[in-house]
Design a protein around this motif. Structure first.
Motif, PDB file in Angstrom:
ATOM      1  N   LYS A  91     -58.299 -11.742  -8.541  1.00 48.99           N
ATOM      2  CA  LYS A  91     -56.907 -12.110  -8.815  1.00 48.99           C
ATOM      3  C   LYS A  91     -56.356 -11.292  -9.983  1.00 48.99           C
ATOM      4  O   LYS A  91     -55.198 -10.871  -9.960  1.00 48.99           O
ATOM      5  CB  LYS A  91     -56.812 -13.603  -9.121  1.00 48.99           C
ATOM      6  N   GLN A  94     -55.576  -7.821  -8.860  1.00 50.93           N
ATOM      7  CA  GLN A  94     -54.362  -7.815  -8.060  1.00 50.93           C
ATOM      8  C   GLN A  94     -53.121  -7.883  -8.950  1.00 50.93           C
ATOM      9  O   GLN A  94     -52.130  -7.173  -8.717  1.00 50.93           O
ATOM     10  CB  GLN A  94     -54.373  -8.996  -7.090  1.00 50.93           C
ATOM     11  N   LYS A  95     -53.171  -8.723  -9.987  1.00 54.66           N
ATOM     12  CA  LYS A  95     -52.028  -8.830 -10.903  1.00 54.66           C
ATOM     13  C   LYS A  95     -51.806  -7.529 -11.669  1.00 54.66           C
ATOM     14  O   LYS A  95     -50.658  -7.109 -11.860  1.00 54.66           O
ATOM     15  CB  LYS A  95     -52.261  -9.992 -11.884  1.00 54.66           C
ATOM     16  N   ASP A  97     -52.657  -4.560 -10.652  1.00 57.36           N
ATOM     17  CA  ASP A  97     -52.126  -3.580  -9.698  1.00 57.36           C
ATOM     18  C   ASP A  97     -50.624  -3.778  -9.498  1.00 57.36           C
ATOM     19  O   ASP A  97     -49.855  -2.806  -9.417  1.00 57.36           O
ATOM     20  CB  ASP A  97     -52.846  -3.713  -8.349  1.00 57.36           C
ATOM     21  N   GLU A  98     -50.214  -5.031  -9.425  1.00 59.15           N
ATOM     22  CA  GLU A  98     -48.783  -5.319  -9.276  1.00 59.15           C
ATOM     23  C   GLU A  98     -48.023  -4.905 -10.534  1.00 59.15           C
ATOM     24  O   GLU A  98     -46.905  -4.364 -10.446  1.00 59.15           O
ATOM     25  CB  GLU A  98     -48.587  -6.814  -8.994  1.00 59.15           C
ATOM     26  N   LEU A  99     -48.606  -5.177 -11.703  1.00 58.07           N
ATOM     27  CA  LEU A  99     -47.978  -4.761 -12.957  1.00 58.07           C
ATOM     28  C   LEU A  99     -47.823  -3.247 -13.011  1.00 58.07           C
ATOM     29  O   LEU A  99     -46.774  -2.730 -13.408  1.00 58.07           O
ATOM     30  CB  LEU A  99     -48.808  -5.267 -14.133  1.00 58.07           C
ATOM     31  N   TYR A 100     -48.877  -2.531 -12.624  1.00 57.49           N
ATOM     32  CA  TYR A 100     -48.824  -1.063 -12.605  1.00 57.49           C
ATOM     33  C   TYR A 100     -47.712  -0.581 -11.664  1.00 57.49           C
ATOM     34  O   TYR A 100     -46.950   0.337 -12.000  1.00 57.49           O
ATOM     35  CB  TYR A 100     -50.172  -0.506 -12.161  1.00 57.49           C
ATOM     36  N   ALA A 101     -47.626  -1.202 -10.494  1.00 60.89           N
ATOM     37  CA  ALA A 101     -46.589  -0.814  -9.529  1.00 60.89           C
ATOM     38  C   ALA A 101     -45.192  -1.080 -10.087  1.00 60.89           C
ATOM     39  O   ALA A 101     -44.274  -0.258  -9.912  1.00 60.89           O
ATOM     40  CB  ALA A 101     -46.799  -1.564  -8.217  1.00 60.89           C
ATOM     41  N   ASP A 102     -45.008  -2.222 -10.763  1.00 58.85           N
ATOM     42  CA  ASP A 102     -43.691  -2.555 -11.339  1.00 58.85           C
ATOM     43  C   ASP A 102     -43.315  -1.579 -12.451  1.00 58.85           C
ATOM     44  O   ASP A 102     -42.158  -1.144 -12.544  1.00 58.85           O
ATOM     45  CB  ASP A 102     -43.706  -3.983 -11.880  1.00 58.85           C
ATOM     46  N   LYS A 105     -42.419   1.773 -10.899  1.00 63.38           N
ATOM     47  CA  LYS A 105     -41.096   1.700 -10.279  1.00 63.38           C
ATOM     48  C   LYS A 105     -39.996   1.784 -11.336  1.00 63.38           C
ATOM     49  O   LYS A 105     -38.991   2.495 -11.155  1.00 63.38           O
ATOM     50  CB  LYS A 105     -40.973   0.395  -9.496  1.00 63.38           C
ATOM     51  N   SER A 159     -45.624 -10.868 -16.932  1.00 62.32           N
ATOM     52  CA  SER A 159     -46.094 -11.326 -15.622  1.00 62.32           C
ATOM     53  C   SER A 159     -47.606 -11.563 -15.606  1.00 62.32           C
ATOM     54  O   SER A 159     -48.128 -12.149 -14.658  1.00 62.32           O
ATOM     55  CB  SER A 159     -45.722 -10.298 -14.545  1.00 62.32           C
TER      56      SER A 159
END
Length: 248
Positions: A91, A94-95, A97-102, A105, A159
């Motif tokens: 988990k 995954q968080k 990875d999402e932070l890196y993507a945000d 972006k 986040s």
């Protein structure tokens, strides 16, 4: 008389034979008894050794259980407990990875790639701000243009609940004696501290963050040109993986 003497001799010889048979039977029984005892002790030793091996393996984390008394080297399979994946680690990854993507972006959409870079490292996700986006040369006062950028970054950082390390770096040009800071080390620390305070003002919990100044002692390129010196003047914001935070 001859017959009576002969009967006594035969009677004596027969009694001696029976005694030898009884003695031989007793020796045989004792031998069998000791063989049985020895076999039982061997089985118990094998069970005991198997139990010790299982306990040692379990404490190492492999969770192998042997309870059959099977001696080492046997072809019989050894039962094992199933290994479960660490859902918490999955988990967290995954968080992050999402932070890196945000963050990626945000940098791309605002055309900030020339002044902000992003890396996903074993230690954590690192955001690197070049000096010119945050500070004037030799100053630790944040520029006005830095405020909306740090505000957006702080919203993304919130986040997750990982610890955050803010790291200040400078080039090797000595500080002028009349300036506010006595050394590059103090300048880098003051810059990192001010970024931390700005992130805290934008809602990042203070107890999650720490700052450190490296001065000129951790360059990414040699300080042999002005362009390289400019690259070394930077502030890193690192969102640390929880395992690394516990070890540090």
């Amino acid at each position: 008389m001859h017959r009576r003497r002969r009967r006594k001799e035969e009677s004596g010889e027969g009694g001696q034979d029976r005694w030898l048979v009884t003695y031989a039977d007793m020796i045989t029984l004792l031998l069998v008894f000791f063989i049985v005892l020895y076999s039982m002790s061997e089985v118990e030793n094998q069970k005991f050794n198997s139990l010790l091996d299982s306990l040692q393996t379990a404490f190492k984390g492999d969770a192998v259980v042997t309870d059959s008394g099977t001696p080492p080297g046997s072809n019989q399979p050894i039962p094992t407990m199933p290994k479960h994946e660490n859902d918490d680690d999955d988990k967290e990854e995954q968080k992050l990875d999402e932070l890196y993507a945000d963050l990626s972006k945000f940098i791309k959409e605002n055309d900030l790639s020339s002044v902000i870079s992003l890396r996903n490292l074993p230690k954590g996700v690192r955001v690197t701000f070049k000096e010119q986006i945050l500070f004037d040369l030799g100053s630790a006062k944040l520029k006005d243009q830095a405020d909306p950028i740090l505000k957006a970054v702080s919203q993304i950082i919130k986040s997750v609940d990982n610890e955050v390390s803010i790291e200040g770096h400078t080039d090797n040009n000595p500080i002028v004696s009349s300036e506010k800071f006595a050394s590059n080390w103090e300048l880098s620390g003051a810059r990192a501290r001010n970024v931390l305070l700005r992130l805290a003002d934008k809602g990042v919990a203070r107890d999650r963050m720490r700052f450190v100044g490296y001065g000129e002692h951790s360059p990414i390129v040699p300080n042999d040109t002005k362009a390289h010196q400019q690259m070394n003047r930077r502030v890193n914001v690192v969102i640390i993986r929880k395992g690394d935070a516990a070890e540090s």
